[in-house]
Design an enzyme around this catalytic site. Structure first.
Site, PDB file in Angstrom:
ATOM      1  N   ARG A  72      10.278  11.893   3.665  1.00 42.07           N
ATOM      2  CA  ARG A  72      10.857  11.121   4.964  1.00 42.07           C
ATOM      3  C   ARG A  72      11.204   9.814   4.333  1.00 42.07           C
ATOM      4  O   ARG A  72      11.754   8.709   5.192  1.00 42.07           O
ATOM      5  CB  ARG A  72       9.731  10.938   6.032  1.00 42.07           C
ATOM      6  N   THR A  95      -7.402   7.927   3.902  1.00 39.20           N
ATOM      7  CA  THR A  95      -8.129   7.001   4.573  1.00 39.20           C
ATOM      8  C   THR A  95      -8.828   7.849   5.633  1.00 39.20           C
ATOM      9  O   THR A  95      -8.348   8.478   6.519  1.00 39.20           O
ATOM     10  CB  THR A  95      -7.550   5.798   4.962  1.00 39.20           C
ATOM     11  N   PHE A 130       0.926  -1.269  -0.115  1.00 43.10           N
ATOM     12  CA  PHE A 130      -0.010   0.081   0.033  1.00 43.10           C
ATOM     13  C   PHE A 130       1.013   1.200   0.015  1.00 43.10           C
ATOM     14  O   PHE A 130       1.749   1.174   0.663  1.00 43.10           O
ATOM     15  CB  PHE A 130      -0.822  -0.116   1.300  1.00 43.10           C
ATOM     16  N   ALA A 142       3.734   2.623   4.952  1.00 44.18           N
ATOM     17  CA  ALA A 142       3.084   4.208   4.670  1.00 44.18           C
ATOM     18  C   ALA A 142       1.929   4.397   4.910  1.00 44.18           C
ATOM     19  O   ALA A 142       1.072   4.040   4.100  1.00 44.18           O
ATOM     20  CB  ALA A 142       3.591   4.937   3.334  1.00 44.18           C
ATOM     21  N   GLU A 198      -0.920  -5.865   7.692  1.00 51.42           N
ATOM     22  CA  GLU A 198      -0.563  -7.298   7.795  1.00 51.42           C
ATOM     23  C   GLU A 198       1.024  -7.437   8.140  1.00 51.42           C
ATOM     24  O   GLU A 198       1.561  -8.549   8.175  1.00 51.42           O
ATOM     25  CB  GLU A 198      -0.325  -7.756   6.269  1.00 51.42           C
ATOM     26  N   HIS A 205      -9.734   5.834   7.954  1.00 51.02           N
ATOM     27  CA  HIS A 205      -9.352   4.970   9.159  1.00 51.02           C
ATOM     28  C   HIS A 205      -7.810   5.134   9.297  1.00 51.02           C
ATOM     29  O   HIS A 205      -7.129   4.187   9.721  1.00 51.02           O
ATOM     30  CB  HIS A 205     -10.116   3.663   9.063  1.00 51.02           C
TER      31      HIS A 205
HETATM   32  N1  INI Z   1      -2.351   0.272   4.645  1.00 49.59           N
HETATM   33  C1  INI Z   1      -1.175   1.240   4.629  1.00 49.59           C
HETATM   34  O1  INI Z   1      -0.008   0.565   4.778  1.00 49.59           O
HETATM   35  N2  INI Z   1      -1.469   2.401   4.424  1.00 49.59           N
HETATM   36  C2  INI Z   1      -2.704   3.081   4.315  1.00 49.59           C
HETATM   37  O2  INI Z   1      -2.499   4.392   4.236  1.00 49.59           O
HETATM   38  C3  INI Z   1      -3.687   2.540   4.453  1.00 49.59           C
HETATM   39  N3  INI Z   1      -4.931   3.015   4.172  1.00 49.59           N
HETATM   40  O3  INI Z   1      -4.934   4.228   3.976  1.00 49.59           O
HETATM   41  O4  INI Z   1      -5.947   2.303   4.483  1.00 49.59           O
HETATM   42  C4  INI Z   1      -3.612   1.048   4.438  1.00 49.59           C
HETATM   43  N4  INI Z   1      -4.601   0.360   4.415  1.00 49.59           N
HETATM   44  C5  INI Z   1      -4.778  -1.116   4.134  1.00 49.59           C
HETATM   45  C6  INI Z   1      -4.553  -1.893   5.231  1.00 49.59           C
HETATM   46  O5  INI Z   1      -3.176  -1.887   5.776  1.00 49.59           O
HETATM   47  C7  INI Z   1      -4.772  -3.498   5.000  1.00 49.59           C
HETATM   48  O6  INI Z   1      -3.883  -3.976   4.071  1.00 49.59           O
HETATM   49  C8  INI Z   1      -6.113  -3.694   4.424  1.00 49.59           C
HETATM   50  O7  INI Z   1      -7.034  -3.196   5.474  1.00 49.59           O
HETATM   51  C9  INI Z   1      -6.188  -5.050   4.251  1.00 49.59           C
HETATM   52  O8  INI Z   1      -6.347  -5.952   5.729  1.00 49.59           O
END
Ligand code: INI
Length: 154
Positions: free
Chosen positions: A127, A86, A24, A80, A58, A88
């Site tokens: 960063r 998001t 992500f 990141a 994860e 959340h």
């Molecule tokens: N995961 C990230 O690493 N960064 C984010 O900014 C992010 N946002 O924005 O939601 C994000 N979401 C995915 C999350 O980590 C999981 O992979 C997903 O919810 C499946 O479990």
């Protein structure tokens, strides 16, 4: 007694380090990964294993699997989390941090936190650059902690 850790022992020779990196926001996490790999190479760590995962949520379970397997002296987690992307943000950022801390304390394997939590992409890119790179910092912290814990444990 000698003072330990006042100057970091960054000798990575003979250390086995794993990197877990979130896909992500991979425009940013690829930069963190490069920073971490360069720092590990600079300090003599050979051939760190790299594991990609979907997102920062994860990272903890993957770090747990690696820590339980026992094949690494330290684990570097990279991700990141960007607020603008998001609603959340707090959930992802906090749970990633808490999960990684829990695994570290439950297993005793040092797991460093190279997860950016920023308001926007610009801050994240700033960063994860050549000079200021939180992936490199997390990699150096992993080497230092692996050496310090080995020293303490004898
Ligand atoms: N995961 C990230 O690493 N960064 C984010 O900014 C992010 N946002 O924005 O939601 C994000 N979401 C995915 C999350 O980590 C999981 O992979 C997903 O919810 C499946 O479990």
């Amino acid at each position: 007694m000698a003072e330990k850790g006042d100057t970091p022992d960054l000798d990575g020779t003979d250390l086995r380090i794993a990197i877990v990196v979130a896909r992500f926001n991979q425009d940013v996490t690829r930069r963190l990964l490069r920073g971490a790999q360069e720092a590990l190479q600079k300090h003599g760590v050979e051939d760190p294993d790299v594991y990609w995962v979907p997102g920062s949520l994860e990272l903890p379970v993957t770090a747990l699997a690696l820590a339980e397997k026992g094949a690494h002296d330290a684990i570097v987690c990279l991700g990141a989390v960007i607020r603008g992307e998001t609603f959340h943000f707090e959930v992802v950022a906090m749970q990633a941090a808490m999960g990684i801390m829990q695994v570290q304390l439950d297993t005793g394997v040092p797991i460093t936190f190279g997860v950016l939590t920023t308001d926007d992409a610009e801050q994240a890119l700033a960063r994860s650059g050549l000079k200021n790179n939180k992936g490199a910092e997390a990699a150096e912290a992993a080497i230092e902690m692996a050496n310090l814990l080995a020293e303490i444990q004898g």
